[in-house]
Design a protein around this motif. Structure first.
Motif, short mmCIF file in Angstrom:
data_model
loop_
_atom_site.label_atom_id
_atom_site.label_comp_id
_atom_site.label_asym_id
_atom_site.label_seq_id
_atom_site.Cartn_x
_atom_site.Cartn_y
_atom_site.Cartn_z
N UNK A 117 0.85 -1.23 -0.01
CA UNK A 117 -0.05 -0.15 -0.09
C UNK A 117 1.11 1.29 -0.09
N UNK A 118 1.91 1.24 0.79
CA UNK A 118 3.03 2.29 0.76
C UNK A 118 3.42 2.71 -0.46
N UNK A 122 1.02 7.97 -2.33
CA UNK A 122 1.55 9.20 -2.88
C UNK A 122 3.14 9.24 -2.74
N UNK A 123 3.86 9.96 -3.75
CA UNK A 123 5.39 9.63 -3.49
C UNK A 123 5.79 11.25 -3.37
N UNK A 128 10.55 9.31 -3.28
CA UNK A 128 9.54 8.42 -3.54
C UNK A 128 8.74 8.14 -2.36
N UNK A 129 8.28 6.83 -1.91
CA UNK A 129 7.43 6.57 -0.86
C UNK A 129 8.14 6.08 0.26
N UNK A 130 7.47 6.01 1.43
CA UNK A 130 7.90 5.18 2.55
C UNK A 130 7.82 3.87 2.50
N UNK A 131 8.69 3.19 3.27
CA UNK A 131 8.69 1.35 3.02
C UNK A 131 8.58 1.03 4.50
N UNK A 158 10.53 6.83 6.56
CA UNK A 158 9.59 7.78 6.23
C UNK A 158 10.06 8.96 5.22
N UNK A 159 9.12 9.57 4.96
CA UNK A 159 9.30 10.68 3.73
C UNK A 159 9.11 11.95 4.42
#
Length: 281
Positions: A117-118, A122-123, A128-131, A158-159
């Motif tokens: 889902x991550x 949104x990126x 990019x995205x969190x993991x 986290x971003x």
């Protein structure tokens, strides 16, 4: 130059020490130049945290290796321990035992789905995205008993825009869903070390000054980039010190074979010298 630490980050230390000395030797500066050689950046950054208890600055440059590319953002992280609770019993008594490891399997599947889902969400334009991933798992005592507990340590990268609190809410929702849908699923959640993500203001004076000197030294506009790992930039930024990351070229950080490109070390020293002298002029 080959050797452990030449790239990460003895090259950066040599460059910033030399650049500070050269900038001062060019003539009086209007401000002080602080050279901070700190410990523990690979874990809790206790060195930078201690420096910030006694010092502040109008700007900062972190000289972690960046291949002479201007680094304006990086990810943060938060660690959690999730302990899945079962009930110990002899292996011959399934009527008494609850297998904590089997219950933990449901959580691992849900963790993988959370990661998907991550990845689809949104990126950030640079990061990019969190993991999220499971890092360590402990459970069980011996083959002939039902395990009473299984502990999973996970890491969530986290971003900007995410925090330890927002991540904990996401994780709690995952666990609450399992408690509702999986019979006998019980857990305890403990938050561990966490560090915030970082994003610089591209219009900050220190960013514009270093970028200008980098373009002059490289003969082209420098690449603007972000890093997936965490650095001390986040602590400096949170302390109200505008900063960015800029360092040498090379390869092999944390690897058996490591080297720094000496031409990039000269370029870095030149860029830092010009930036310090210009910023403090």
């Amino acid at each position: 130059m080959y050797g452990r630490g030449t790239f990460d980050m003895k090259g950066g230390i040599a460059a910033m020490m030399t650049a500070a000395a050269r900038a001062v030797s060019r003539g009086p500066l209007r401000g002080d130049v602080i050279v901070a050689c700190v410990a523990d950046e690979e874990h809790g950054s206790l060195g930078t945290a201690e420096v910030l208890e006694s010092f502040t600055a109008d700007a900062a440059i972190v000289t972690e290796p960046s291949h002479l590319e201007v680094t304006l953002a990086h990810k943060g992280f938060v660690w959690f321990d999730v302990e899945i609770e079962g009930r110990a019993a002899h292996g011959s008594r399934p009527d008494l035992g609850i297998d904590a490891i089997a219950k933990a399997g449901h959580f691992l599947v849900a963790l993988e789905e959370w990661g998907r889902r991550l990845a689809d969400g949104p990126a950030h334009p640079l990061l990019g995205t969190g993991t999220v991933h499971a890092s360590v798992i402990h459970g069980g005592e011996e083959p002939s008993t039902y395990p009473a507990r299984c502990r999973i340590t996970l890491e969530r990268r986290t971003v900007p825009g995410e925090s330890a609190d927002s991540v904990e809410r996401e994780l709690t929702a995952v666990l609450d869903q399992l408690a509702t849908t999986v019979p006998g699923f019980r857990h305890r959640l403990t938050r561990g070390l966490h560090r915030e993500p970082f994003e610089a203001d591209p219009e900050a004076a220190i960013v514009r000054t270093l970028t200008r000197h980098a373009e002059r030294a490289l003969g082209r506009p420098p690449v603007i980039r972000a890093e997936p790992f965490w650095t001390d930039c986040a602590l400096l930024d949170r302390a109200g010190i505008p900063c960015l990351l800029f360092g040498v070229d090379g390869e092999g950080a944390h690897a058996a074979t490591e080297y720094v490109d000496l031409a990039s070390l000269d370029r870095l020293t030149e860029i830092l010298t010009g930036t310090v002298a210009d910023f403090c002029a």
